[in-house]
Design a protein around this motif. Structure first.
Motif, mmCIF file in Angstrom:
data_model
loop_
_atom_site.group_PDB
_atom_site.id
_atom_site.type_symbol
_atom_site.label_atom_id
_atom_site.label_comp_id
_atom_site.label_asym_id
_atom_site.label_seq_id
_atom_site.Cartn_x
_atom_site.Cartn_y
_atom_site.Cartn_z
ATOM 1 N N MET A 28 0.836 -1.204 0.000
ATOM 2 C CA MET A 28 0.000 0.000 0.000
ATOM 3 C C MET A 28 0.870 1.252 0.000
ATOM 4 O O MET A 28 0.528 2.260 -0.629
ATOM 5 C CB MET A 28 -0.914 -0.011 1.217
ATOM 6 C CG MET A 28 -2.018 -1.061 1.174
ATOM 7 S SD MET A 28 -3.235 -0.794 -0.117
ATOM 8 C CE MET A 28 -4.122 0.629 0.518
ATOM 9 N N ALA A 29 2.009 1.198 0.695
ATOM 10 C CA ALA A 29 2.924 2.339 0.715
ATOM 11 C C ALA A 29 3.418 2.666 -0.686
ATOM 12 O O ALA A 29 3.575 3.839 -1.042
ATOM 13 C CB ALA A 29 4.105 2.053 1.643
ATOM 14 N N ARG B 293 -7.950 -4.144 8.528
ATOM 15 C CA ARG B 293 -6.829 -5.088 8.488
ATOM 16 C C ARG B 293 -6.400 -5.495 9.894
ATOM 17 O O ARG B 293 -6.117 -6.672 10.143
ATOM 18 C CB ARG B 293 -5.647 -4.462 7.746
ATOM 19 C CG ARG B 293 -4.450 -5.413 7.604
ATOM 20 C CD ARG B 293 -3.342 -4.792 6.776
ATOM 21 N NE ARG B 293 -2.315 -5.781 6.482
ATOM 22 C CZ ARG B 293 -1.254 -6.010 7.239
ATOM 23 N NH1 ARG B 293 -1.075 -5.326 8.357
ATOM 24 N NH2 ARG B 293 -0.373 -6.930 6.896
ATOM 25 N N ILE B 294 -6.358 -4.537 10.816
ATOM 26 C CA ILE B 294 -6.005 -4.859 12.200
ATOM 27 C C ILE B 294 -6.988 -5.881 12.762
ATOM 28 O O ILE B 294 -6.602 -6.862 13.403
ATOM 29 C CB ILE B 294 -5.971 -3.580 13.059
ATOM 30 C CG1 ILE B 294 -4.791 -2.697 12.668
ATOM 31 C CG2 ILE B 294 -5.886 -3.931 14.548
ATOM 32 C CD1 ILE B 294 -4.837 -1.299 13.261
ATOM 33 N N GLY B 295 -8.289 -5.649 12.503
ATOM 34 C CA GLY B 295 -9.300 -6.567 13.010
ATOM 35 C C GLY B 295 -9.197 -7.953 12.408
ATOM 36 O O GLY B 295 -9.282 -8.967 13.118
ATOM 37 N N PRO C 181 -0.245 7.260 12.021
ATOM 38 C CA PRO C 181 -1.665 6.965 11.822
ATOM 39 C C PRO C 181 -2.028 5.512 12.104
ATOM 40 O O PRO C 181 -3.075 5.242 12.686
ATOM 41 C CB PRO C 181 -1.925 7.342 10.359
ATOM 42 C CG PRO C 181 -0.589 7.512 9.731
ATOM 43 C CD PRO C 181 0.367 7.858 10.804
ATOM 44 N N ILE C 182 -1.153 4.570 11.738
ATOM 45 C CA ILE C 182 -1.476 3.166 12.011
ATOM 46 C C ILE C 182 -1.348 2.864 13.498
ATOM 47 O O ILE C 182 -2.133 2.074 14.050
ATOM 48 C CB ILE C 182 -0.592 2.237 11.154
ATOM 49 C CG1 ILE C 182 -1.004 2.334 9.682
ATOM 50 C CG2 ILE C 182 -0.708 0.787 11.629
ATOM 51 C CD1 ILE C 182 -0.235 1.428 8.748
ATOM 52 N N GLN D 171 -9.600 8.928 4.671
ATOM 53 C CA GLN D 171 -10.709 8.192 5.277
ATOM 54 C C GLN D 171 -10.685 6.733 4.841
ATOM 55 O O GLN D 171 -10.920 5.822 5.652
ATOM 56 C CB GLN D 171 -12.032 8.854 4.901
ATOM 57 C CG GLN D 171 -12.239 10.212 5.546
ATOM 58 C CD GLN D 171 -13.301 11.046 4.855
ATOM 59 O OE1 GLN D 171 -14.046 10.551 4.003
ATOM 60 N NE2 GLN D 171 -13.370 12.318 5.203
ATOM 61 N N PHE D 172 -10.400 6.501 3.561
ATOM 62 C CA PHE D 172 -10.288 5.119 3.084
ATOM 63 C C PHE D 172 -9.156 4.386 3.793
ATOM 64 O O PHE D 172 -9.326 3.247 4.242
ATOM 65 C CB PHE D 172 -10.047 5.086 1.575
ATOM 66 C CG PHE D 172 -9.372 3.815 1.125
ATOM 67 C CD1 PHE D 172 -10.047 2.600 1.122
ATOM 68 C CD2 PHE D 172 -8.027 3.817 0.756
ATOM 69 C CE1 PHE D 172 -9.421 1.427 0.743
ATOM 70 C CE2 PHE D 172 -7.385 2.648 0.379
ATOM 71 C CZ PHE D 172 -8.092 1.450 0.367
ATOM 72 N N MET D 173 -7.994 5.035 3.902
ATOM 73 C CA MET D 173 -6.848 4.371 4.517
ATOM 74 C C MET D 173 -7.129 4.024 5.974
ATOM 75 O O MET D 173 -6.764 2.942 6.456
ATOM 76 C CB MET D 173 -5.604 5.259 4.407
ATOM 77 C CG MET D 173 -5.136 5.491 2.987
ATOM 78 S SD MET D 173 -4.465 4.024 2.187
ATOM 79 C CE MET D 173 -2.801 4.061 2.849
#
Length: 364
Positions: free
Chosen positions: A125-126, A159-161, A324-325, A150-152
C-alpha cells in the motif's frame, strides 16, 4: 498487472463478492477473546464463525479497493493488494463447512496461509500511496485528499481486526503457551517491560541509520501488569520512540552538546493505562500537527520499499504510516493516541490504553 475488475471474474465469484459486501460485519467483544477457553468445542465454534465472517470483511474491502479516487484503484500495488483479498475470499468461500476437529485443523492451516499472504500489505500500500503522491504533487496535506485518508483509516482498521481474529485463532493452537496467555493476549502484560524491548529495538534501528542513539529513560512500576496484546503495544511504542530518537539526533547531530534523553513514563490510572513519550527534538510547528496523521506526509525522504513488510522497520522514517497506524491500533482496543508539541523545544505523545473490557471492535 491488468486492471481486472470484480465484474471480470466468473459470474458466481463476482456475485458472491457483491452479496457478501452487502452483509453486515459482526464485531467481537475483546473481553470475549480474552476469556475464551481453547477447548475443542470452542475452537470449532471459532472456526465456524471465522468461516462465515472473514469473507464478509474481505468483500467489503475488495469493493472499496475497486472504487478509490484519484486513480488510486488502478495503481499496480493497489491491484496487487486487491488480488490478495480476492484470492483469500475465494479460498474461504470454497472451503467446505466445518463440522469436526479435523475440519477445524485444516481450516486453521488455511488461516495461517492467508495471514502469510497478506504479510506485505502495508509495504505494498505504501508503494501505491507513493505513486499517488507523485501524481498529485508533493505538497499534499490531510485536508487536501480527505477521501484517501478516510479510506486508509477504514482499510487499516479493518486489516487490524482481520489479523487479530486470524492471529488469535491460530495462536490458540500454539503448544506450551505461558499460562498468562490466551492466544495473542497476555493477561499479565507489563507495559514497562514491553517498553524496554521496544526501546531497544528502536535504538538498534537508530544506531544503524545514524551511527548513534540518544539515551531513553523509562519510568514506571515493572511489576504492574494488565491485559493487552504485547505485539500491538510493542509496535506502537517502537514507532513513537523511533520518531523521538530521530528528532533528537537530527536536532543535535551538528552541535557539540550531548542529545538529551527521551523519557517514557508509564502511568496506571483507574480507567486507562497511559504511556507518555517525551523528547526535546525541537517540536513540530502548529501548522504541521494535522499533517502527522496523514498517510501522504513525512518529514523524511521516502525510502525504497522492498515489497516485504518485515523489512519496513529497518528504515528510521519516510513512509508516513507509523503514527496513523499506531493510532488505529490504540483505537481498535478502545484507546487513543494524542500528540502535543512545543515548537522550538520538543514533543509529547500520549498513548492511552484501555484495559480489555467489553470493548467492541470498531468496525469500519
Amino acid at each position: 498487472m491488468a486492471a481486472r475488475r470484480v465484474a471480470d471474474y466468473a459470474a458466481h465469484v463476482a456475485e458472491d463478492l457483491y452479496n457478501c459486501s452487502l452483509k453486515r460485519q459482526t464485531g467481537v467483544s475483546l473481553k470475549h477473546m480474552m476469556d475464551f477457553v481453547p477447548t475443542q468445542r470452542n475452537l470449532l465454534l471459532s472456526a465456524q464463525f471465522l468461516h462465515k465472517e472473514l469473507p464478509i470483511r474481505l468483500a467489503h474491502r475488495v469493493l472499496e479497493l475497486e472504487n478509490l479516487p484519484y486513480g488510486l484503484t488502478e495503481k499496480i500495488p493497489i491491484l496487487q493488494v486487491r488480488q490478495w483479498y480476492i484470492d483469500s475470499f475465494r479460498d474461504l468461500r470454497s472451503f467446505p463447512d466445518i463440522r469436526n476437529s479435523q475440519d477445524e485443523a485444516s481450516f486453521t492451516n488455511l488461516l495461517y496461509q492467508i495471514k502469510r499472504r497478506h504479510a506485505d500489505v502495508i509495504s505494498t500500500m505504501a508503494l501505491g500511496i507513493r505513486e499517488l503522491k507523485q501524481d498529485i504533487g508533493p505538497r499534499i496535506g490531510r485536508d487536501d485528499v480527505p477521501e484517501v485518508h478516510q479510506f486508509m483509516d477504514r482499510f487499516f482498521m479493518s486489516r487490524i481486526g482481520i489479523r487479530m481474529l486470524i492471529g488469535q485463532h491460530v495462536a490458540m493452537h500454539i503448544p506450551n503457551q505461558p499460562p498468562s496467555y490466551v492466544g495473542l493476549i497476555s493477561t499479565k502484560a507489563s507495559p514497562v517491560e514491553i517498553s524496554r524491548n521496544a526501546v531497544e529495538d528502536a535504538q538498534v534501528v537508530c544506531r544503524r541509520a545514524y551511527g548513534d542513539t540518544p539515551d531513553v529513560h523509562i519510568y514506571g512500576d515493572p511489576k504492574f501488569t494488565f491485559a493487552y496484546v504485547p505485539t500491538h503495544l510493542h509496535h506502537m511504542i517502537f514507532e513513537l520512540v523511533k520518531n523521538s530518537l530521530r528528532a533528537v539526533l537530527v536536532r543535535y547531530m551538528k552541535t557539540s552538546s550531548d542529545p538529551p534523553p527521551i523519557r517514557v513514563i508509564v502511568a496506571d490510572g483507574l480507567e486507562d493505562v497511559t504511556i507518555k513519550i517525551s523528547d526535546e527534538g525541537g517540536g513540530i510547528p502548529r501548522s504541521g500537527i494535522s499533517k502527522i496523521w496523514s498517510y501522504l506526509y513525512s518529514t523524511a525522504d521516502t525510502p525504497s520499499v522492498s515489497g516485504n513488510s518485515r523489512d519496513m522497520p529497518s528504515a528510521m522514517a519516510g513512509y508516513g504510516f507509523g503514527l496513523p497506524i499506531s493510532r488505529l491500533h490504540a483505537r481498535y482496543f478502545g484507546g487513543d493516541l494524542q500528540v502535543m508539541s512545543m515548537e522550538g523545544y520538543g514533543t509529547d505523545a500520549y498513548l492511552h490504553l484501555t484495559r480489555l473490557g467489553n470493548v467492541q471492535e470498531p468496525l469500519p
